[in-house]
Design an enzyme around this catalytic site. Structure first.
Site, short mmCIF file in Angstrom:
data_model
loop_
_atom_site.label_atom_id
_atom_site.label_comp_id
_atom_site.label_asym_id
_atom_site.label_seq_id
_atom_site.Cartn_x
_atom_site.Cartn_y
_atom_site.Cartn_z
N LYS A 137 -4.65 10.36 4.11
CA LYS A 137 -4.74 9.83 5.48
C LYS A 137 -3.85 10.69 6.36
CE LYS A 137 -5.52 6.14 2.69
NZ LYS A 137 -5.47 6.26 1.22
N HIS A 195 0.81 -1.21 0.00
CA HIS A 195 0.00 0.00 0.00
C HIS A 195 0.84 1.27 0.00
CE1 HIS A 195 -3.60 2.41 1.54
NE2 HIS A 195 -4.04 1.78 0.47
N LYS A 247 3.04 4.35 -1.13
CA LYS A 247 3.00 5.21 -2.31
C LYS A 247 4.18 6.18 -2.21
CE LYS A 247 -1.98 4.61 -2.46
NZ LYS A 247 -1.93 3.49 -1.49
N HIS A 263 -8.91 10.83 -0.06
CA HIS A 263 -8.12 9.60 -0.11
C HIS A 263 -6.83 9.80 0.69
CE1 HIS A 263 -5.76 6.25 -2.05
NE2 HIS A 263 -6.91 5.65 -1.85
#
Length: 607
Positions: free
Chosen positions: A495, A265, A267, A493
């Protein structure tokens, strides 16, 4: 068993606490993410007058989780809202009226979900499937710019006006007033020659559209070598490799995922220039849908210069040990494809970095290694690098995320018993307060009235199967509101996690990360707290005031248009957060919403 809460009556399964079932990373999904909850107020959105618009190019790729795939299907084959009752075109047999949940006929993929009660509802409006016309789209109340990918001034033609104090930026969003994109970045800005003459790059991510990604590079860099770090396996990996066939300069590195339900996950971009080296840690997938109408965030490093030849091994380290921690994170992949990048980083000066790296990598860790990854890594950094504040028991914790895993049957199982202890750590204080905790997650109404409408919920994969087991969690929930950044209708999107003063004007610390609210992302203690198990790869950066010679970060109430000299921190949403009302319900992706149309006149009917 049945429970009553301020968000309605829920029927709960009696199954034991389970771990979050995350989909395999990348281009497809065979399993589900878990979590969920109610509806919201049902007022209609008035469409604006019809305008001539250019169509959005459809994609034939199968990309992302099942929730994202459902969003794509709903966009390509929208179901229109109609007020006259008719059975024609129905894809669901019943719809909740806001007092409870109803599952579709086709939830067999999640197994037998027990105890979800079908409640009587009023006759739902008819659901009529219409073939989208190629030449036009439904009128949008957000204006014509909604449909236009890039307005004339969307990309920077000169070096962008950025505040380099914190190097934290939001992405650009189409359809906003121009001032709200001043100081924000699009992927084409990041890869622009304005930031350096690119030689090679690495793209770490979860979802990829290779052709779209390649096209975001400037023409002069479009054939430069790119390494893709992904977590896809089997059929998904084959599809990813097939995407890259027209692009011989694209190579792959598969991240090892040895623990069930883990994902890659993280990025991150590593950009190697003729002039030096740069790191970008961000929240966006490498797909078109993530870069235009969602709220995303990123940290962009300074340009790191090359060290003089013959420099000692520890040269170029920052006060935050960013270089050491980045090298450790890359080494955790145990991948030959990353070795040359590890060597390149060693040859550069990263001493200007003022953030701490907070990563997760899959594994079970004991002893000192427990503090290397996940929320125990964050706890260690907060213990060593922050300081107690007066009245800290009144300083709220804020968590903001786009997906939610299984928290257990009550709050003590993980959220307050483990994760909150990390988030409330402030220096070496022995005080373990229980301050307010505000969790920001979009409501159904937030999604319905968003720029994308209901399909925005495809990137908010909270499922009913998880939500029904943790009704207690929803009392913590707060709405997504971001008027200060112009992004109230751009669903998050991004966090972020932070500790903030009772008057919401000062930050004790701030974290932007890929990690959602889940044990898979942050890790969970096992074996009487002698071991921590982490399922997924995640990456973020932590801001602490001491690294900036400050006691706290003042909150920037008006971050746009950007001020080059401001020392205030640009929190991406409005403060204080707005708690859910009794009518508000968290967005759940895999139940229908047909009682009110979204901003495009459509309803949500997951198939």
């Amino acid at each position: 068993m049945s429970q009553d809460s301020q968000h309605g009556k829920w029927t709960v399964s009696s199954s034991d606490d389970d771990d979050e079932a995350l989909p395999p990373s990348g281009t497809t999904s065979d399993s589900r993410r878990h979590a969920g909850s109610n509806h919201s107020s049902q007022r209609a959105v008035s469409p604006s007058p019809a305008v001539e618009v250019k169509p959005e190019p459809p994609s034939s790729l199968t990309i992302g989780s099942e929730a994202r795939q459902t969003a794509t299907k709903n966009q390509l084959n929208p179901v229109k809202y109609e007020t006259s009752p008719s059975p024609a075109g129905k894809r669901k047999k019943e719809v909740s009226d806001g007092s409870g949940w109803v599952l579709s006929d086709s939830d067999e993929d999640d197994g037998d979900v027990k105890g979800i009660k079908v409640l009587p509802t009023r006759t739902p409006p008819s659901l009529k499937t219409k073939k989208p016309k190629v030449e036009e789209r439904p009128p949008s109340p957000h204006g014509r710019l909604y449909y236009i990918d890039e307005p004339d001034d969307f990309f920077e033609s000169s070096f962008p006006r950025l505040n380099d104090t914190y190097r934290f930026y939001l992405n650009k969003v189409t359809g906003l007033d121009r001032k709200y994109n001043s100081g924000a970045l699009h992927i084409r800005d990041i890869l622009s020659p304005l930031f350096g003459t690119l030689k090679e790059s690495v793209q770490f991510n979860y979802c990829f559209d290779i052709a779209w990604m390649v096209n975001q590079y400037p023409p002069e860099f479009r054939d430069r070598p790119v390494l893709i770090v992904h977590g896809d396996k089997r059929e998904a990996k084959a599809r990813l490799v097939q995407q890259a066939q027209p692009f011989p300069h694209v190579r792959f590195c598969q991240a090892k995922l040895d623990i069930a339900f883990g994902t890659h996950h993280t990025k991150m971009m590593l950009l190697w220039y003729e002039e030096g080296f740069r790191v970008i840690i961000l929240t966006s997938n490498l797909i078109r849908a993530d870069w235009y109408q969602k709220t995303q965030g990123m940290w962009m490093s300074p340009l790191f210069p090359r060290l003089p030849k013959g420099s000692c091994p520890n040269a170029g380290e920052s006060p935050t040990f960013f270089k050491r921690d980045l090298l450790d994170y890359l080494a955790s992949y145990r991948a030959a494809e990353l070795e040359e990048w590890i060597q390149r980083i060693k040859e550069h000066d990263l001493s200007e970095t003022r953030v701490y790296l907070v990563g997760s990598t899959p594994g079970r860790y004991v002893g000192p290694d427990m503090e290397r990854w996940g929320h125990l890594r964050l706890r260690k950094l907060l213990y060593e690098n922050t300081h107690p504040v007066r009245g800290e028991e009144q300083w709220p914790v804020i968590g903001q995320f786009s997906s939610i895993g299984s928290m257990g049957l009550d709050k003590t199982k993980w959220l307050t018993g483990e994760f909150q202890r990390t988030l409330t750590t402030l220096g070496k204080s022995s005080l373990r307060p229980d301050p307010p905790m505000h969790l920001l997650y979009p409501s159904v109404e937030d999604v319905r009235t968003s720029l994308e409408g209901y399909p925005a919920g495809g990137s908010l994969p909270y499922s009913i199967q998880t939500a029904q087991k943790q009704l207690w969690l929803h009392s913590y929930f707060h709405r997504w509101k971001a008027d200060a950044t112009g992004r109230s209708h751009a669903m998050p999107h991004i966090k972020t996690y932070m500790r903030i003063s009772p008057d919401f004007t000062q930050l004790a610390w701030f974290l932007v990360t890929s990690a959602n609210l889940s044990k898979a992302a942050w890790g969970a203690l096992e074996k009487s707290n002698t071991q921590v198990m982490v399922r997924s790869y995640e990456l973020g950066v932590l801001y602490v005031p001491s690294a900036f010679n400050m006691k706290t970060f003042p909150v920037d109430r008006n971050p746009f248009p950007v001020s080059l000299s401001s020392s205030s921190f640009p929190v991406p949403f409005d403060l204080p957060p707005t708690q859910y009302s009794t009518k508000d319900q968290p967005w759940i992706w895999n139940i229908p919403y047909t009682q009110a149309p979204d901003t495009h006149g459509n309803v949500w009917v997951p198939s």
